[in-house]
Design an enzyme around this catalytic site. Sequence first.
Site, short mmCIF file in Angstrom:
data_model
loop_
_atom_site.label_atom_id
_atom_site.label_comp_id
_atom_site.label_asym_id
_atom_site.label_seq_id
_atom_site.Cartn_x
_atom_site.Cartn_y
_atom_site.Cartn_z
N HIS A 95 0.81 -1.22 0.00
CA HIS A 95 0.00 0.00 0.00
C HIS A 95 0.84 1.27 0.00
O HIS A 95 1.63 1.50 0.91
CB HIS A 95 -0.93 0.03 1.22
CG HIS A 95 -2.05 0.99 1.09
ND1 HIS A 95 -3.25 0.68 0.48
CD2 HIS A 95 -2.18 2.29 1.48
CE1 HIS A 95 -4.05 1.73 0.51
NE2 HIS A 95 -3.43 2.72 1.10
N ASP A 142 0.14 5.57 -0.96
CA ASP A 142 -0.89 6.56 -1.29
C ASP A 142 -0.40 7.72 -2.14
O ASP A 142 -1.09 8.75 -2.21
CB ASP A 142 -1.51 7.10 0.00
CG ASP A 142 -2.64 6.22 0.51
OD1 ASP A 142 -3.55 5.91 -0.28
OD2 ASP A 142 -2.60 5.83 1.69
N GLU A 187 -9.15 1.12 -2.42
CA GLU A 187 -9.24 1.13 -0.96
C GLU A 187 -10.63 1.56 -0.51
O GLU A 187 -10.86 2.71 -0.16
CB GLU A 187 -8.18 2.07 -0.37
CG GLU A 187 -8.05 1.97 1.14
CD GLU A 187 -6.97 2.90 1.68
OE1 GLU A 187 -6.57 3.84 0.97
OE2 GLU A 187 -6.54 2.68 2.83
N HIS A 231 -13.31 1.33 3.60
CA HIS A 231 -12.34 2.25 4.19
C HIS A 231 -12.89 2.60 5.57
O HIS A 231 -13.24 1.70 6.33
CB HIS A 231 -12.10 3.47 3.28
CG HIS A 231 -10.94 4.30 3.72
ND1 HIS A 231 -11.06 5.61 4.12
CD2 HIS A 231 -9.64 3.98 3.88
CE1 HIS A 231 -9.86 6.07 4.50
NE2 HIS A 231 -8.98 5.10 4.35
N HIS A 263 -8.79 -2.17 7.41
CA HIS A 263 -9.90 -1.22 7.64
C HIS A 263 -11.25 -1.89 7.92
O HIS A 263 -12.19 -1.21 8.35
CB HIS A 263 -10.12 -0.27 6.45
CG HIS A 263 -9.10 0.79 6.28
ND1 HIS A 263 -9.03 1.89 7.10
CD2 HIS A 263 -8.09 0.94 5.37
CE1 HIS A 263 -8.03 2.67 6.70
NE2 HIS A 263 -7.44 2.11 5.66
N HIS A 317 -2.32 -3.31 4.61
CA HIS A 317 -1.55 -2.39 5.46
C HIS A 317 -2.16 -2.32 6.86
O HIS A 317 -2.85 -1.37 7.20
CB HIS A 317 -1.41 -1.00 4.82
CG HIS A 317 -2.70 -0.29 4.49
ND1 HIS A 317 -3.73 -0.86 3.78
CD2 HIS A 317 -3.12 0.97 4.76
CE1 HIS A 317 -4.71 0.01 3.64
NE2 HIS A 317 -4.37 1.14 4.23
N ASP A 374 2.39 1.83 3.92
CA ASP A 374 1.45 2.95 4.00
C ASP A 374 2.13 4.30 3.77
O ASP A 374 1.64 5.34 4.22
CB ASP A 374 0.71 2.95 5.35
CG ASP A 374 -0.69 3.54 5.24
OD1 ASP A 374 -1.10 3.95 4.14
OD2 ASP A 374 -1.37 3.62 6.28
#
Length: 406
Positions: free
Chosen positions: A46, A48, A161, A188, A229, A250, A319
Amino acid sequence: MNRCDRRLVACALFAIIAVVAAASYDRERLEIAKQILEEVPLIDGHNDLPWNIRKFLRNQVNDFELDTDLTVVEPWSISKYSHTDLPRLREGMVGAQFWSAFVPCGTQNRDAVQLTLEQIDVIKRLVEKYPQQLQFATSVTDILQSHGARPRKIASLIGIEGGHSIANSLAVLRSYYQLGVRYMTLTHTCHTPWADSANEAPAANGLTDFGEKVVREMNRLGMIVDLSHVGENSTRAAIKLSKAPVIFSHSSVYSLCNHNRNVPDDIIKSLKDNGGIIMVNFFPDFVKCAPNATLSDVAEHFHHIKRLVGADYVGIGGDFDGVNRVPRGLEDVSKYPELFAELLRSGQWSVQELKNLAGLNMLRVMRQVEKVRDEMRTNGVEPEEHPDSPSDNGNCTSNAFYTENV
Ligand SMILES: *[C@@H]1O[C@H](CO)[C@@H](O)[C@H](O)[C@H]1NC(C)=O
Ligand SMILES: *[C@@H]1O[C@H](CO)[C@@H](O)[C@H](O)[C@H]1NC(C)=O
Ligand SMILES: *[C@@H]1O[C@H](CO)[C@@H](O)[C@H](O)[C@H]1NC(C)=O
């Protein structure tokens, strides 16, 4: 020189030798770590960066230079969320990256699908912009090819995600697969109408009928079910139902830090039957339940998982670019080799176990997901359909216009 002085000199010499020896052991371990990452692709679950590109650049990537040192380029240099650029990915010996096509929960029942498509587009544009360094990938074969290429390329995969990105439509889910998406996190920080987020009180408390269809369709497509999540009972239901291994792309260990983003021991244990992996998140808030953590704090999460289930059910999901705090010693994507050196230093990990952790475990997961897909195809399993689609869309969709009888 009297006796005492001589002893002092000997002592000092010994101390110097000890320091030099320790430094040389450190160097040696780092060399072994790098050798491991030469041999097997390090697969991170993961990152971002794509979301930051949206926030900072409104996805305008023509003038964006990922192949430069972003620590000296604004706004990256002043953002606490920026830990990634190509020079640092190479230094970190990243072999494959799942780039997150994340869009926030605020898009649910609004323009989630459009924004998700835009994030998929920006990932593809970025990969195409750096053909010498990045290679779009959707399979085990692709990852191994990128890693074997000279010069080596970073296999670039896409994960979504949050189930809100499919807007309660299996057709949208299938279309994402066609675009190359290879995992979807079921939620999420918000519930979908069919699966619970860990962030809210249980509603589905498992998976609804439609949620089960989503998981079955992901199995049939060959899209990995990601449970970071996701609420505990939805997580358990998904693991029970999925024919293919799942991942936590993650997440860290709940028993070391009681955060709802972390995975409890009984669920980690259930990965042994399922064949899936937990990819450890480096965010200090998940590692130590505190704003500060160190490399060795992160290592504790790996040790714990290994003690619990062995080295075959673990991976890495740093992450980076999704968090505004990072552990000391793991400040950005250049630091992965340091993590492997730290795990070597503990004496708890063999070289083979570290290869599994780096990427072989995830390749096993992906191979099995591909196998389940192929078997379902061979067995003629038909696509899931949903005339009874949960519609939480209120008056934001045109569904209502097309439901009259003939
Ligand atoms: C899971 O489901 C059980 C049984 O309904 C319930 O007691 C429990 O509170 C749920 N756990 C969570 C974390 O939601
Ligand atoms: C945590 O880290 C920040 C920034 O690195 C530092 O300013 C602060 O003093 C640290 N706090 C603790 C409790 O170590
Ligand atoms: C949709 O619109 C109708 C008529 O304007 C209204 O009565 C209803 O409450 C709306 N539904 C939602 C979920 O907003």
